[in-house]
Design a protein around this motif. Structure first.
Motif, PDB file in Angstrom:
ATOM      1  N   GLY A  34       0.880  -1.017  -0.241  1.00  0.00           N
ATOM      2  CA  GLY A  34       0.497  -0.243  -0.229  1.00  0.00           C
ATOM      3  C   GLY A  34       0.892   1.419  -0.042  1.00  0.00           C
ATOM      4  N   CYS A  37       4.440   2.938   2.380  1.00  0.00           N
ATOM      5  CA  CYS A  37       5.275   1.053   2.898  1.00  0.00           C
ATOM      6  C   CYS A  37       6.941   2.176   2.579  1.00  0.00           C
ATOM      7  CB  CYS A  37       4.743  -0.251   2.601  1.00  0.00           C
ATOM      8  SG  CYS A  37       2.660  -0.230   2.976  1.00  0.00           S
ATOM      9  N   GLY A  52      -1.401  -3.131   4.544  1.00  0.00           N
ATOM     10  CA  GLY A  52      -1.585  -0.944   4.355  1.00  0.00           C
ATOM     11  C   GLY A  52      -1.037  -0.407   3.818  1.00  0.00           C
ATOM     12  N   PRO A  53      -1.250   1.132   4.481  1.00  0.00           N
ATOM     13  CA  PRO A  53      -0.510   2.275   3.742  1.00  0.00           C
ATOM     14  C   PRO A  53       0.541   1.592   5.167  1.00  0.00           C
ATOM     15  CG  PRO A  53      -2.462   2.928   4.758  1.00  0.00           C
ATOM     16  CD  PRO A  53      -2.518   1.028   4.427  1.00  0.00           C
ATOM     17  N   ARG A  54       1.457   3.047   4.773  1.00  0.00           N
ATOM     18  CA  ARG A  54       2.753   3.258   6.061  1.00  0.00           C
ATOM     19  C   ARG A  54       3.204   2.230   6.731  1.00  0.00           C
ATOM     20  NH1 ARG A  54      -1.732   6.305   5.513  1.00  0.00           N
ATOM     21  NH2 ARG A  54      -2.835   5.700   7.659  1.00  0.00           N
ATOM     22  N   ASN A  55       3.182   0.815   6.390  1.00  0.00           N
ATOM     23  CA  ASN A  55       3.560  -0.035   7.063  1.00  0.00           C
ATOM     24  C   ASN A  55       5.329  -0.091   7.004  1.00  0.00           C
ATOM     25  OD1 ASN A  55       1.470  -1.782   8.225  1.00  0.00           O
ATOM     26  ND2 ASN A  55       1.146  -1.404   6.583  1.00  0.00           N
ATOM     27  N   GLY A  83      -3.229  -4.382   8.288  1.00  0.00           N
ATOM     28  CA  GLY A  83      -3.194  -2.680   8.214  1.00  0.00           C
ATOM     29  C   GLY A  83      -2.166  -1.996   8.204  1.00  0.00           C
ATOM     30  N   SER A  84      -2.254  -0.926   8.859  1.00  0.00           N
ATOM     31  CA  SER A  84      -1.881  -0.083   8.437  1.00  0.00           C
ATOM     32  C   SER A  84      -0.498   0.445   9.282  1.00  0.00           C
ATOM     33  CB  SER A  84      -2.662   1.463   8.028  1.00  0.00           C
ATOM     34  OG  SER A  84      -3.144   1.939   9.118  1.00  0.00           O
ATOM     35  N   ASP A  85       0.327   1.266   9.296  1.00  0.00           N
ATOM     36  CA  ASP A  85       0.535   1.897  10.378  1.00  0.00           C
ATOM     37  C   ASP A  85       1.795   1.214  11.101  1.00  0.00           C
ATOM     38  OD1 ASP A  85       0.988   4.780   9.714  1.00  0.00           O
ATOM     39  OD2 ASP A  85      -1.404   4.207   9.975  1.00  0.00           O
ATOM     40  N   ASN A  86       2.316  -0.118  10.723  1.00  0.00           N
ATOM     41  CA  ASN A  86       2.282  -1.291  11.477  1.00  0.00           C
ATOM     42  C   ASN A  86       4.637  -1.593  11.910  1.00  0.00           C
ATOM     43  OD1 ASN A  86       0.587  -3.042  12.815  1.00  0.00           O
ATOM     44  ND2 ASN A  86      -0.300  -3.268  10.429  1.00  0.00           N
ATOM     45  N   SER A 108      -3.828  -2.841  12.716  1.00  0.00           N
ATOM     46  CA  SER A 108      -2.481  -1.101  13.088  1.00  0.00           C
ATOM     47  C   SER A 108      -2.146  -1.267  13.646  1.00  0.00           C
ATOM     48  CB  SER A 108      -3.993  -0.416  12.086  1.00  0.00           C
ATOM     49  OG  SER A 108      -4.535  -0.732  11.374  1.00  0.00           O
ATOM     50  N   ARG A 109      -0.684  -0.521  14.283  1.00  0.00           N
ATOM     51  CA  ARG A 109       0.196   0.253  14.639  1.00  0.00           C
ATOM     52  C   ARG A 109       0.443  -0.987  15.219  1.00  0.00           C
ATOM     53  NH1 ARG A 109      -4.657   2.043  14.137  1.00  0.00           N
ATOM     54  NH2 ARG A 109      -5.277   2.098  15.907  1.00  0.00           N
TER      55      ARG A 109
END
Length: 258
Positions: A34, A37, A52-55, A83-86, A108-109
Motif C-alpha cells: 500500500g 510503505c 495497507g498504508p505506511r507499514n 492493516g496500517s502503520d505497523n 494496525s499500529r
C-alpha cells in the motif's frame, strides 16, 4: 516509487507508487504493497500478502510465507492481511493462512521486534507489542494493546485478552483474560497490568472495578459460573462485560492466579 535496482518485483505484484523498496528484496506476484510503505533490504513478501498504508518492513523479514503445518499445500493457501502503520523489525516471520477463509490477520499500529513470529491463521488486533523472539503459534488471537515480552511462546488456539502483559520466558497454554500480568514457565496471573491500564487512561474507579471482579471470580471460593454471574450483578460496567465475556468464550480454559 523508489525501487533499488537489485530488488525484484514480479509481474502481478501491486506496489503503490509512493512506496519504497530496498536492495535484494523480492515481492512475489499476488502481493500488494500500500501507499507510503517502506520495504527495506533483503525482505521477501510472498504471494497473498496484503499490506495497507505506511507499514515498515525491516531487513530480512519474511511476510506471508508458507504455514509451518505438515498439511499445507499451495492450493489451500489463504492470505496474510495487514492493516496500517505497523513496524516489522529484522527477521520477523509471519505465516499466511491455511484453514480459516480470512487467513492470517494483523491489525494496525503493531510493533513486532526482531525475530518475533505469528503463525498461520493468527489474528492480532491493534497497538500490540511483541518483543524479541516472541512466538504465536497457529490460530492464536491477540486482542489490542497487549505487551508480549521476549521469548514468550503462546500455544495454538490460545487467546490473549486486551491490555494484558505477558512476562518474558513465559509459556502460555491457556487463554489469558484482559487487564492482567501473566508470568511463569506455565503462565499464571500474578496481578493486574496497572501500569498499562494507567497509561491507557483507565480511571481509578475502572481499575478498582477490574480488581474487584477478578477477586470475586477467582478468590471468592465460588464456582466459576456463579462468580461470573455475581460479578455482572455486583460490578456492572464495560470492563466487567469484557472479562466475563472473554472467560465464557474460552475453549482452552482460562489462566488462573498464582
Amino acid at each position: 516509487m523508489s525501487v533499488h535496482p537489485s530488488a525484484i518485483i514480479e509481474d502481478g505484484a501491486q506496489v503503490d507508487p509512493s512506496a519504497s523498496v530496498g536492495p535484494w528484496t523480492l515481492i512475489e506476484a499476488g502481493a500488494i504493497v500500500g501507499p507510503d510503505c517502506v520495504i527495506e533490504s533483503g525482505v521477501r513478501l510472498y504471494s497473498g500478502t496484503r499490506l495497507g498504508p505506511r507499514n515498515r518492513v525491516c531487513h530480512g523479514a519474511t511476510l506471508g510465507s508458507a504455514p509451518q503445518d505438515l498439511g499445507f499445500t499451495p492450493e489451500r493457501a489463504k492470505p496474510l492481511t495487514i492493516g496500517s502503520d505497523n513496524c516489522f523489525r529484522e527477521y520477523v516471520n509471519i505465516s499466511r493462512g491455511i484453514k480459516s477463509e480470512a487467513g492470517t490477520r494483523i491489525g494496525s499500529r503493531n510493533y513486532f521486534m526482531a525475530y518475533s513470529h505469528a503463525g498461520h491463521d493468527s489474528v492480532v488486533g491493534d497497538d500490540n507489542i511483541l518483543a524479541n523472539t516472541a512466538t504465536l503459534a497457529g490460530h492464536v488471537e491477540v486482542a489490542h494493546r497487549c505487551f508480549i515480552s521476549g521469548q514468550v511462546a503462546v500455544h495454538q488456539f490460545a487467546r490473549i485478552g486486551a491490555y494484558t502483559m505477558i512476562g518474558g520466558l513465559t509459556g502460555v497454554s491457556k487463554d489469558v483474560p484482559p487487564y492482567v500480568i501473566a508470568n511463569g514457565q506455565r503462565a499464571v496471573i500474578i496481578g493486574l497490568n496497572l501500569v498499562g491500564l494507567k497509561r491507557n487512561g483507565f480511571s481509578a474507579e475502572q481499575r478498582a472495578r477490574i480488581k474487584a471482579v477478578y477477586r470475586l471470580i477467582f478468590r471468592s471460593g465460588r464456582r466459576l459460573a456463579e462468580g461470573l454471574a455475581a460479578a455482572s450483578h455486583q460490578y456492572p460496567g464495560e470492563e466487567t462485560d469484557q472479562i466475563t465475556a472473554f472467560i465464557r468464550a474460552s475453549e482452552r480454559g482460562v489462566t488462573g492466579f498464582a
